[in-house]
Write a protein that holds these residues in place. Sequence first.
Motif, PDB file in Angstrom:
ATOM      1  N   UNK A 141       0.800  -1.223   0.000  1.00  0.00           N
ATOM      2  CA  UNK A 141       0.000   0.000   0.000  1.00  0.00           C
ATOM      3  C   UNK A 141       0.833   1.273   0.000  1.00  0.00           C
ATOM      4  N   UNK A 142       0.243   2.311  -0.603  1.00  0.00           N
ATOM      5  CA  UNK A 142       0.740   3.676  -0.457  1.00  0.00           C
ATOM      6  C   UNK A 142       0.328   4.119   0.944  1.00  0.00           C
ATOM      7  N   UNK A 143       1.147   4.953   1.576  1.00  0.00           N
ATOM      8  CA  UNK A 143       0.816   5.466   2.899  1.00  0.00           C
ATOM      9  C   UNK A 143       1.008   6.975   2.888  1.00  0.00           C
ATOM     10  N   UNK A 144      -0.021   7.701   3.331  1.00  0.00           N
ATOM     11  CA  UNK A 144       0.101   9.153   3.353  1.00  0.00           C
ATOM     12  C   UNK A 144      -0.122   9.692   4.752  1.00  0.00           C
ATOM     13  N   UNK A 145       0.455  10.864   4.982  1.00  0.00           N
ATOM     14  CA  UNK A 145       0.434  11.506   6.299  1.00  0.00           C
ATOM     15  C   UNK A 145       0.078  12.980   6.127  1.00  0.00           C
ATOM     16  N   UNK A 146      -0.805  13.483   6.987  1.00  0.00           N
ATOM     17  CA  UNK A 146      -1.122  14.905   7.021  1.00  0.00           C
ATOM     18  C   UNK A 146      -0.996  15.349   8.475  1.00  0.00           C
ATOM     19  N   UNK A 147      -0.090  16.267   8.737  1.00  0.00           N
ATOM     20  CA  UNK A 147       0.184  16.704  10.107  1.00  0.00           C
ATOM     21  C   UNK A 147      -0.880  17.712  10.541  1.00  0.00           C
ATOM     22  N   UNK A 148      -1.539  17.407  11.652  1.00  0.00           N
ATOM     23  CA  UNK A 148      -2.577  18.288  12.201  1.00  0.00           C
ATOM     24  C   UNK A 148      -2.036  19.183  13.310  1.00  0.00           C
TER      25      UNK A 148
ATOM     26  N   UNK B 236      -4.287   0.292  -1.042  1.00  0.00           N
ATOM     27  CA  UNK B 236      -5.601  -0.122  -0.573  1.00  0.00           C
ATOM     28  C   UNK B 236      -5.620  -0.362   0.939  1.00  0.00           C
ATOM     29  N   UNK B 237      -6.810  -0.633   1.457  1.00  0.00           N
ATOM     30  CA  UNK B 237      -6.973  -0.945   2.879  1.00  0.00           C
ATOM     31  C   UNK B 237      -6.399  -2.322   3.186  1.00  0.00           C
ATOM     32  N   UNK B 238      -6.322  -2.635   4.470  1.00  0.00           N
ATOM     33  CA  UNK B 238      -5.862  -3.953   4.909  1.00  0.00           C
ATOM     34  C   UNK B 238      -4.876  -3.853   6.053  1.00  0.00           C
ATOM     35  N   UNK B 239      -4.001  -2.844   6.004  1.00  0.00           N
ATOM     36  CA  UNK B 239      -2.993  -2.693   7.051  1.00  0.00           C
ATOM     37  C   UNK B 239      -3.633  -2.455   8.418  1.00  0.00           C
ATOM     38  N   UNK B 240      -4.807  -1.835   8.439  1.00  0.00           N
ATOM     39  CA  UNK B 240      -5.464  -1.587   9.721  1.00  0.00           C
ATOM     40  C   UNK B 240      -5.713  -2.887  10.489  1.00  0.00           C
TER      41      UNK B 240
ATOM     42  N   UNK C 182      15.937  13.423   5.467  1.00  0.00           N
ATOM     43  CA  UNK C 182      15.201  13.662   6.707  1.00  0.00           C
ATOM     44  C   UNK C 182      14.455  14.984   6.570  1.00  0.00           C
ATOM     45  N   UNK C 183      13.216  15.012   7.061  1.00  0.00           N
ATOM     46  CA  UNK C 183      12.389  16.202   6.960  1.00  0.00           C
ATOM     47  C   UNK C 183      11.577  16.351   8.238  1.00  0.00           C
ATOM     48  N   UNK C 184      11.579  17.542   8.813  1.00  0.00           N
ATOM     49  CA  UNK C 184      10.717  17.823   9.960  1.00  0.00           C
ATOM     50  C   UNK C 184       9.426  18.421   9.407  1.00  0.00           C
ATOM     51  N   UNK C 185       8.323  17.678   9.566  1.00  0.00           N
ATOM     52  CA  UNK C 185       7.026  18.101   9.045  1.00  0.00           C
ATOM     53  C   UNK C 185       6.214  18.730  10.174  1.00  0.00           C
ATOM     54  N   UNK C 186       5.669  19.907   9.897  1.00  0.00           N
ATOM     55  CA  UNK C 186       4.872  20.637  10.882  1.00  0.00           C
ATOM     56  C   UNK C 186       3.424  20.677  10.432  1.00  0.00           C
ATOM     57  N   UNK C 187       2.539  21.167  11.308  1.00  0.00           N
ATOM     58  CA  UNK C 187       1.105  21.220  11.020  1.00  0.00           C
ATOM     59  C   UNK C 187       0.856  21.820   9.641  1.00  0.00           C
ATOM     60  N   UNK C 188      -0.001  21.160   8.881  1.00  0.00           N
ATOM     61  CA  UNK C 188      -0.343  21.600   7.537  1.00  0.00           C
ATOM     62  C   UNK C 188       0.466  20.928   6.449  1.00  0.00           C
ATOM     63  N   UNK C 189       1.507  20.173   6.821  1.00  0.00           N
ATOM     64  CA  UNK C 189       2.331  19.498   5.813  1.00  0.00           C
ATOM     65  C   UNK C 189       1.782  18.101   5.522  1.00  0.00           C
ATOM     66  N   UNK C 190       2.042  17.642   4.309  1.00  0.00           N
ATOM     67  CA  UNK C 190       1.564  16.358   3.808  1.00  0.00           C
ATOM     68  C   UNK C 190       2.743  15.584   3.231  1.00  0.00           C
ATOM     69  N   UNK C 191       2.729  14.271   3.402  1.00  0.00           N
ATOM     70  CA  UNK C 191       3.753  13.413   2.805  1.00  0.00           C
ATOM     71  C   UNK C 191       3.094  12.121   2.336  1.00  0.00           C
ATOM     72  N   UNK C 192       3.535  11.605   1.206  1.00  0.00           N
ATOM     73  CA  UNK C 192       3.060  10.317   0.705  1.00  0.00           C
ATOM     74  C   UNK C 192       4.267   9.412   0.494  1.00  0.00           C
ATOM     75  N   UNK C 193       4.163   8.190   0.992  1.00  0.00           N
ATOM     76  CA  UNK C 193       5.223   7.203   0.837  1.00  0.00           C
ATOM     77  C   UNK C 193       4.731   6.125  -0.132  1.00  0.00           C
ATOM     78  N   UNK C 194       5.328   6.046  -1.329  1.00  0.00           N
ATOM     79  CA  UNK C 194       4.884   5.040  -2.291  1.00  0.00           C
ATOM     80  C   UNK C 194       5.269   3.627  -1.867  1.00  0.00           C
ATOM     81  N   UNK C 195       4.598   2.664  -2.451  1.00  0.00           N
ATOM     82  CA  UNK C 195       4.928   1.255  -2.218  1.00  0.00           C
ATOM     83  C   UNK C 195       6.422   1.074  -2.469  1.00  0.00           C
TER      84      UNK C 195
END
Length: 159
Positions: free
Chosen positions: A57-64, A111-115, A76-89
């Motif tokens: 699966x692709x995995x994405x992150x949105x910092x709140x 897709x789902x499944x990792x949960x 290496x990246x320090x992500x702060x509120x409002x930043x988005x990152x996607x990690x491809x398979x």
Amino acid sequence: MTHNPTIRHPGEGRTIGVVGDVYRFLATGEDTNGKYAMWEAIVPPGGGPPPHIHSREEESFYILEGEITFQTNDQQLVAKAGMYANMPVGCLHSFKNESGKPAKMLISVAPAGLEQMFFEVGQPLTDGATTALPPTKAEIEKLLEFAPRYGIEIRLPGH
């Protein structure tokens, strides 16, 4: 339409502790016909997984709130509120809260499944919980045992 819309009010959603992080599931594969899963993650200072690779699966992150340090391959990246990152398979990555206060983010996988892995290895928490017990050696070992069943390769330091 194969099922009804999914609505989660603040604090609602299956909530589990996974090696010290708190995951509140907003949508699972059951809700989305397997297309994706999404959860809110509260990551305490020092929290986050070791470097790993997803084969499915692709995995994405949105910092709140707060900040999360992402490591991808050799960046290496320090992500702060409002930043988005996607990690491809196939992308080696990790994230860690290196700050002194909890961070909150949305994580989705497609897709789902990792949960299902988190449901197997995590500790159930009450709705609205914002903290989990620190990870135990047994919990970490269980995660390391189950991860390959879900197509996850964990790369521990020194291995």
